[in-house]
Scaffold this motif. Structure first.
Motif, PDB file in Angstrom:
ATOM      1  N   SER A 112       4.552  15.537  -8.304  1.00  0.00           N
ATOM      2  CA  SER A 112       3.987  16.066  -7.065  1.00  0.00           C
ATOM      3  C   SER A 112       3.147  15.023  -6.342  1.00  0.00           C
ATOM      4  O   SER A 112       3.050  15.038  -5.118  1.00  0.00           O
ATOM      5  CB  SER A 112       3.184  17.339  -7.345  1.00  0.00           C
ATOM      6  N   THR A 113       2.573  14.085  -7.091  1.00  0.00           N
ATOM      7  CA  THR A 113       1.822  13.009  -6.448  1.00  0.00           C
ATOM      8  C   THR A 113       2.744  12.132  -5.612  1.00  0.00           C
ATOM      9  O   THR A 113       2.475  11.844  -4.444  1.00  0.00           O
ATOM     10  CB  THR A 113       1.106  12.143  -7.510  1.00  0.00           C
ATOM     11  N   VAL A 114       3.872  11.745  -6.213  1.00  0.00           N
ATOM     12  CA  VAL A 114       4.834  10.922  -5.483  1.00  0.00           C
ATOM     13  C   VAL A 114       5.434  11.713  -4.327  1.00  0.00           C
ATOM     14  O   VAL A 114       5.590  11.201  -3.217  1.00  0.00           O
ATOM     15  CB  VAL A 114       5.940  10.395  -6.435  1.00  0.00           C
ATOM     16  N   LEU A 115       5.740  12.981  -4.569  1.00  0.00           N
ATOM     17  CA  LEU A 115       6.305  13.816  -3.502  1.00  0.00           C
ATOM     18  C   LEU A 115       5.372  13.879  -2.302  1.00  0.00           C
ATOM     19  O   LEU A 115       5.793  13.693  -1.160  1.00  0.00           O
ATOM     20  CB  LEU A 115       6.590  15.230  -4.026  1.00  0.00           C
ATOM     21  N   ALA A 116       4.085  14.112  -2.566  1.00  0.00           N
ATOM     22  CA  ALA A 116       3.121  14.218  -1.475  1.00  0.00           C
ATOM     23  C   ALA A 116       3.060  12.910  -0.693  1.00  0.00           C
ATOM     24  O   ALA A 116       3.089  12.904   0.539  1.00  0.00           O
ATOM     25  CB  ALA A 116       1.736  14.563  -2.030  1.00  0.00           C
ATOM     26  N   TYR A 117       3.039  11.805  -1.422  1.00  0.00           N
ATOM     27  CA  TYR A 117       2.953  10.507  -0.768  1.00  0.00           C
ATOM     28  C   TYR A 117       4.190  10.243   0.097  1.00  0.00           C
ATOM     29  O   TYR A 117       4.088   9.869   1.266  1.00  0.00           O
ATOM     30  CB  TYR A 117       2.786   9.407  -1.829  1.00  0.00           C
TER      31      TYR A 117
ATOM     32  N   CYS B  53       7.375  23.111  -1.104  1.00  0.00           N
ATOM     33  CA  CYS B  53       8.263  22.196  -1.821  1.00  0.00           C
ATOM     34  C   CYS B  53       7.615  21.751  -3.116  1.00  0.00           C
ATOM     35  O   CYS B  53       6.404  21.613  -3.217  1.00  0.00           O
ATOM     36  CB  CYS B  53       8.765  21.044  -0.969  1.00  0.00           C
ATOM     37  N   THR B  54       8.464  21.588  -4.119  1.00  0.00           N
ATOM     38  CA  THR B  54       7.983  21.277  -5.460  1.00  0.00           C
ATOM     39  C   THR B  54       8.549  19.931  -5.907  1.00  0.00           C
ATOM     40  O   THR B  54       9.535  19.452  -5.370  1.00  0.00           O
ATOM     41  CB  THR B  54       8.427  22.358  -6.467  1.00  0.00           C
ATOM     42  N   GLY B  55       7.901  19.350  -6.893  1.00  0.00           N
ATOM     43  CA  GLY B  55       8.252  18.003  -7.338  1.00  0.00           C
ATOM     44  C   GLY B  55       9.382  17.933  -8.344  1.00  0.00           C
ATOM     45  O   GLY B  55       9.507  16.931  -9.034  1.00  0.00           O
ATOM     46  N   HIS B  56      10.229  18.967  -8.424  1.00  0.00           N
ATOM     47  CA  HIS B  56      11.333  18.913  -9.394  1.00  0.00           C
ATOM     48  C   HIS B  56      12.221  17.709  -9.123  1.00  0.00           C
ATOM     49  O   HIS B  56      12.648  17.493  -8.004  1.00  0.00           O
ATOM     50  CB  HIS B  56      12.172  20.183  -9.311  1.00  0.00           C
ATOM     51  N   ASN B  57      12.494  16.953 -10.164  1.00  0.00           N
ATOM     52  CA  ASN B  57      13.311  15.753 -10.008  1.00  0.00           C
ATOM     53  C   ASN B  57      14.694  15.962 -10.622  1.00  0.00           C
ATOM     54  O   ASN B  57      15.009  17.031 -11.138  1.00  0.00           O
ATOM     55  CB  ASN B  57      12.591  14.556 -10.632  1.00  0.00           C
TER      56      ASN B  57
ATOM     57  N   VAL C 230      19.357  23.001  -3.893  1.00  0.00           N
ATOM     58  CA  VAL C 230      18.232  22.161  -3.471  1.00  0.00           C
ATOM     59  C   VAL C 230      17.160  22.998  -2.771  1.00  0.00           C
ATOM     60  O   VAL C 230      15.990  22.654  -2.733  1.00  0.00           O
ATOM     61  CB  VAL C 230      18.716  21.002  -2.576  1.00  0.00           C
ATOM     62  N   SER C 231      17.576  24.146  -2.247  1.00  0.00           N
ATOM     63  CA  SER C 231      16.582  25.015  -1.633  1.00  0.00           C
ATOM     64  C   SER C 231      16.962  26.473  -1.870  1.00  0.00           C
ATOM     65  O   SER C 231      18.123  26.804  -2.059  1.00  0.00           O
ATOM     66  CB  SER C 231      16.503  24.751  -0.128  1.00  0.00           C
TER      67      SER C 231
ATOM     68  N   ARG D  11      11.767  27.861  -0.800  1.00  0.00           N
ATOM     69  CA  ARG D  11      11.361  26.691  -1.574  1.00  0.00           C
ATOM     70  C   ARG D  11      12.395  25.597  -1.497  1.00  0.00           C
ATOM     71  O   ARG D  11      13.579  25.869  -1.321  1.00  0.00           O
ATOM     72  CB  ARG D  11      11.250  27.068  -3.049  1.00  0.00           C
ATOM     73  N   CYS D  12      11.971  24.348  -1.690  1.00  0.00           N
ATOM     74  CA  CYS D  12      12.942  23.272  -1.798  1.00  0.00           C
ATOM     75  C   CYS D  12      12.438  22.160  -2.698  1.00  0.00           C
ATOM     76  O   CYS D  12      11.254  22.098  -3.030  1.00  0.00           O
ATOM     77  CB  CYS D  12      13.313  22.735  -0.417  1.00  0.00           C
ATOM     78  N   LYS D  13      13.398  21.304  -3.104  1.00  0.00           N
ATOM     79  CA  LYS D  13      13.107  20.215  -4.037  1.00  0.00           C
ATOM     80  C   LYS D  13      13.581  18.899  -3.442  1.00  0.00           C
ATOM     81  O   LYS D  13      14.674  18.422  -3.752  1.00  0.00           O
ATOM     82  CB  LYS D  13      13.886  20.428  -5.347  1.00  0.00           C
ATOM     83  N   PRO D  14      12.758  18.248  -2.617  1.00  0.00           N
ATOM     84  CA  PRO D  14      13.201  17.002  -1.965  1.00  0.00           C
ATOM     85  C   PRO D  14      13.491  15.867  -2.948  1.00  0.00           C
ATOM     86  O   PRO D  14      14.221  14.945  -2.605  1.00  0.00           O
ATOM     87  CB  PRO D  14      12.011  16.630  -1.068  1.00  0.00           C
ATOM     88  N   LEU D  15      12.945  15.926  -4.155  1.00  0.00           N
ATOM     89  CA  LEU D  15      13.193  14.859  -5.131  1.00  0.00           C
ATOM     90  C   LEU D  15      14.331  15.220  -6.088  1.00  0.00           C
ATOM     91  O   LEU D  15      14.470  14.629  -7.150  1.00  0.00           O
ATOM     92  CB  LEU D  15      11.921  14.541  -5.937  1.00  0.00           C
ATOM     93  N   LYS D  16      15.166  16.178  -5.686  1.00  0.00           N
ATOM     94  CA  LYS D  16      16.222  16.665  -6.573  1.00  0.00           C
ATOM     95  C   LYS D  16      17.112  15.568  -7.128  1.00  0.00           C
ATOM     96  O   LYS D  16      17.613  15.670  -8.238  1.00  0.00           O
ATOM     97  CB  LYS D  16      17.082  17.671  -5.805  1.00  0.00           C
ATOM     98  N   TYR D  17      17.364  14.516  -6.358  1.00  0.00           N
ATOM     99  CA  TYR D  17      18.242  13.446  -6.834  1.00  0.00           C
ATOM    100  C   TYR D  17      17.475  12.215  -7.309  1.00  0.00           C
ATOM    101  O   TYR D  17      18.060  11.172  -7.563  1.00  0.00           O
ATOM    102  CB  TYR D  17      19.235  13.047  -5.741  1.00  0.00           C
TER     103      TYR D  17
END
Ligand code: ZN
Ligand code: ZN
Ligand code: ZN
Ligand code: ZN
Ligand code: ZN
Lengths: 512, 344
Positions: free
Chosen positions: B63-68, B164-168, B194-195, B207-213
């Motif tokens: 979530s830290t990387v996602l926020a950044y 959005c959540t930090g799921h990778n 993804v969402s 909800r969505c997971k922008p770091l999914k990939y």
């Protein structure tokens, strides 16, 4: 972050030592000799009955094998396929209660050339296999893996599966078979089984393998850089040889001896290999991907444990043949890793295999193969499964491609998004993005006017086979029937591109 | 000998990308990582201009990387989003203190608003108080179920449009494998999305997971080279058995073939269910209105158990008792006895 987002389920079922009841659960008289599952204790006779019944029930339930039909049994020498062979023998024997009524033949693929076996080892294995086959009285075909270098292109050409036989035609076939049999008996002819024995023996001995082919096979397998890719390629070539032999000799069904343990392992390993779209055909009872020859898996309800019990109790011979990866660690390939993972988990949690196996029954292909007139370009050149290039920009395959290209500097920093230059229509790049305005082709690499690379093999493959070819040092080590079919499809596609503007509708290519 | 960056071919490479094996310089790696996230966002149309988006912030690396990255992309590509950080305080002494510190640092560094919602405020119970009643063995059930709704309830409170959540990629692949291992076909079918639209099993807010990939290893590398501070928030309690096995298996797969993580996701994306396979009927909880396949949602049953002093109520399957819980009727003494005993 806490990962327990999913609902909990009860504690996993742990192995507990079964309380051995001394009596058979079925007849309640004889002493039990084995326990299949907790609580299921069988005496020898009842186990045999259970085992034999299951085989016929599987065939009876699915009704795909027609009376009198020629069926090729793929025997590898391992416990499951050897057990399958005895089940067929048993079922065809005169005094069998519900006699099987098809005409079997056997195929054995000698893989020794890909597995570093020396001539002596190969010869020995072959003579042992032949001895087993001869005893059955069935016609048999021994094919060496090297023979892929003399296969014709036609193996890879799609054959449309004729109009599906409606349920009623099964009955018609039975009637016809019975009539025919009556005639035969009246005229005192040989029974079909015996007649076929004379036709048989298309066997090729290892000693007859030409040195060029032997070398070519070695080159092909040393060109594959990973054991994962070697095992995948071996599987593919094996299937092609079986398919070819079946067609050449008029077999319309092939029986594989996959147990439910094997299928559970394959399901998980195929997911890991990116074969999710083909799971249903890869693990189901029947596999119609080849159209005219249908693969069936009648052993899929047996666990490997049951098979081992049966073979031991009733003296079914199987051979240990060292294969690819026999001498390597269990983490040497995706397939081996999965196998040892499932087997270890099964030892701790006895429901593992059956749970994974049940998953396979609930799946079907996301992109089902067309029922009639399947188009060449829609099927993977290697595994012949439907290639489902949805060309969706929001997918793992597209994301991976983007990662590759960004890492190679093909999508530059200074590039501006230019939807107009993004993937010209008609490019054969399976990843071409079709959503407009999403900037797939930033930078110059994906833009119009790009000359297609000479016969890029990967564009003709499914996601998973592409991974295998990616692990290959030299694509020209592939057997000629593959490379020339690739060439043919490529030319055809290019031709179609040239005349595209004159075509009134996007007509499917005719099968031919 | 120094290796050259395979992308710009002028700088010296400082890392080997876990995902593709290419050697890249710092700048090109940052660019690639951000650009890939951008494409995940645009190709799946995760956001619309003007939306308020809550980033589920745990203080952990994802979530830290996602926020950044979201902050960077929102400016670079002018998404026009109002971003904010949303954290949940479970009330576990000593556990959240550090991670909430990390979230607060993120807030200052990235200049994003932060909202912390506590279990106490949402449920009337802190995790510490729950552990006291149910024991360490069972509390992951509570913490998972409550957390899922906590983010959503917090989001509703703040009137945001999306979470959005930090799921990778590793998380998604792991979930695919786990659902195969436990034969959960319904979830297998959904878990690669993804969402999710609002009103799904995760709550009312989409909800969505922008770091999914994004590979977990690359997220760590990104944080490392960007010098982002995070707190490793492995749940203090062990994950459930299926996930543990799936995780270990995935790590082994990745070691054999690095693309395996993406390959598993690809498989998951291309699976489909036979028609006629029974999917659980989705209804809503008659007490709180959340999506639930039963008369009462899991978190209401858990809460009821806690409030009645019968913690086991939420831990087994006791659907037949839902009617009486709803009617606020007492249970029989035998049932009460059953629901009380818990292994500690
Ligand atoms: Zn008995
Ligand atoms: Zn393929
Ligand atoms: Zn660079
Ligand atoms: Zn937990
Ligand atoms: Zn509720």
């Amino acid at each position: 972050m806490c990962q327990v987002e999913e609902e909990y389920s009860g504690p996993l079922e742990k192995t507990s030592l079964p309380t051995v009841s001394k009596k058979c659960m079925k007849c309640k008289e004889s002493t039990a000799v084995l326990i299949i599952r907790v609580g299921d204790a069988f005496c020898r006779d009842c186990f045999r009955e259970y085992f034999v019944h299951k085989f016929r029930a599987m065939l009876g339930k699915n009704r795909v094998i027609f009376p009198g039909e020629k069926v090729l049994l793929a025997v590898s020498g391992g416990p499951a396929s050897s057990s399958m062979l005895t089940q067929v023998q048993e079922g065809l024997s005169r005094d069998a209660p519900k006699k099987l009524r098809f005409a079997p033949g056997i195929i054995y693929i000698d893989e020794g050339g890909a597995c570093d076996q020396n001539a002596e080892e190969r010869e020995k294995t072959l003579s042992q296999m032949e001895a087993i086959f001869r005893k059955t009285g069935f016609p048999y075909h021994i094919v060496s893996l090297e023979q892929v270098f003399s296969l014709p292109n036609s193996v890879l050409e799609p054959v449309s599966c004729g109009p599906e036989r409606p349920g009623s035609s099964y009955k018609a076939a039975v009637d016809q078979y019975l009539q025919q049999k009556e005639v035969n008996q009246r005229q005192g002819q040989l029974a079909t089984e015996e007649a076929q024995d004379a036709v048989a023996h298309l066997s090729v001995q290892a000693s007859q393998v030409s040195p060029e082919h032997k070398q070519a096979l070695e080159k092909l397998f040393s060109s594959l850089k990973t054991l994962t890719a070697r095992q995948d390629m071996l599987q593919t070539l094996r299937q092609h040889l079986i398919l070819h032999t079946a067609r050449l000799n008029g077999y319309s069904k092939v029986m594989m001896g996959d147990s439910c343990t094997r299928l559970a392992i394959r399901l998980l390993s195929n997911i890991s290999l990116g074969r999710g779209a083909s799971l249903a055909v890869d693990t189901g009872f029947s596999d119609p991907r080849y159209g005219d020859v249908v693969i069936v898996r009648p052993m899929r309800d047996y666990s490997s444990k049951e098979i081992a019990f049966y073979n031991r109790l009733f003296g079914v011979r199987s051979l240990f043949i060292s294969g690819l990866g026999t001498k390597t660690s269990d983490k040497a390939s995706i397939q081996q890793l999965t196998e040892s993972f499932v087997i270890k988990l099964q030892a701790d949690f006895p429901s593992t295999v059956s749970t994974i196996y049940r998953t396979s029954e609930k799946l079907h292909t996301a992109c089902p193969p067309q029922t009639s007139g399947a188009v060449a370009a829609d099927k993977c050149l290697l595994c012949l499964c439907a290639v489902c290039n949805k060309a969706d920009a929001a997918s793992a395959s597209h994301a991976s491609l983007i990662s590759e290209r960004l890492s190679r500097g093909e999508l530059g920093m200074e590039a501006k998004i230019d939807p107009a230059s993004c993937c010209p229509s008609g490019t054969l790049d399976p990843f071409s993005c079709q959503r407009e305005g999403q900037g797939c082709g930033e930078g110059g690499s994906c833009t119009a006017g790009r000359a297609p690379a000479p016969a890029d093999l990967k564009s003709l493959l499914c996601y998973s086979c592409r991974l295998t070819v990616k692990d290959m040092a030299a694509e020209d080590t592939l057997p000629p029937y593959i490379t020339s079919e690739a060439e043919k499809r490529w030319n055809r596609a290019q031709l179609k591109e040239e005349v595209r503007e004159f075509l009134l509708e996007d007509e499917d290519e005719e099968v031919g | 000998m120094p290796v050259q960056c395979s992308s710009c071919a002028c700088s010296r490479a400082v890392l080997k990308r876990p995902k593709t094996g290419h050697s890249l310089c710092k700048g090109c790696f940052f660019w690639a990582f951000e650009e890939e996230t951008h494409r995940t966002i645009t190709s799946a149309r995760l956001f619309d201009r003007g939306e308020t988006v809550a980033i589920g912030a745990s203080g952990g690396k994802d979530s830290t990387v996602l926020a950044y990255v979201l902050k960077v992309l929102n400016e670079r590509y002018d998404y026009g989003l109002n971003l904010l950080l949303l954290s949940v305080d479970e009330g576990i002494t000593g556990y959240r203190d550090h991670s909430l510190e990390a979230v607060k640092r993120n807030q200052q560094q990235y200049d994003l608003p932060l909202k912390i919602v506590s279990y106490e405020e949402l449920y009337g119970w802190t995790m510490d108080a729950i552990v006291k009643q149910v024991g360490v063995k069972n509390n992951c059930t509570f913490c998972g179920v409550f957390r899922r709704q906590a983010l959503d309830r917090g989001a509703v409170m703040l009137n945001v449009d999306k979470i959005c959540t930090g799921h990778n990629a590793d998380d998604v692949a792991e979930t695919v494998l786990m659902n195969v291992l436990r034969g959960d076909v319904a979830r297998l079918n959904r878990c690669t999305a993804v969402s999710t639209a609002g009103g799904g099993s995760d709550g009312v807010v989409p909800r969505c997971k922008p770091l999914k990939y994004a590979y977990e290893k690359e997220i760590v590398l990104y944080a490392y080279f960007k010098k982002l501070h995070y707190f490793s928030t492995e749940c203090v309690y062990s994950p459930n058995a299926y996930r543990g096995h799936a995780r270990a298996f995935l790590k082994d797969l990745e070691a054999v073939r690095p693309s395996a993580i993406a390959d598993v996701i690809h498989s998951g994306e291309n699976l489909s269910l036979k028609e006629g396979v029974k999917m659980p009927v989705q209804g809503t909880c008659s007490r709180c209105g959340y999506i639930s396949s039963q008369a009462l949602c899991k978190s209401c049953v858990l809460l009821e158990g806690l409030n009645r002093g019968l913690p086991k109520l939420g831990i087994g399957k006791h659907h037949r008792l839902h009617g009486r819980i709803l009617a606020r009727q007492p249970l029989t003494p035998v049932e009460e006895e059953k629901m009380k005993t818990l292994e500690f």
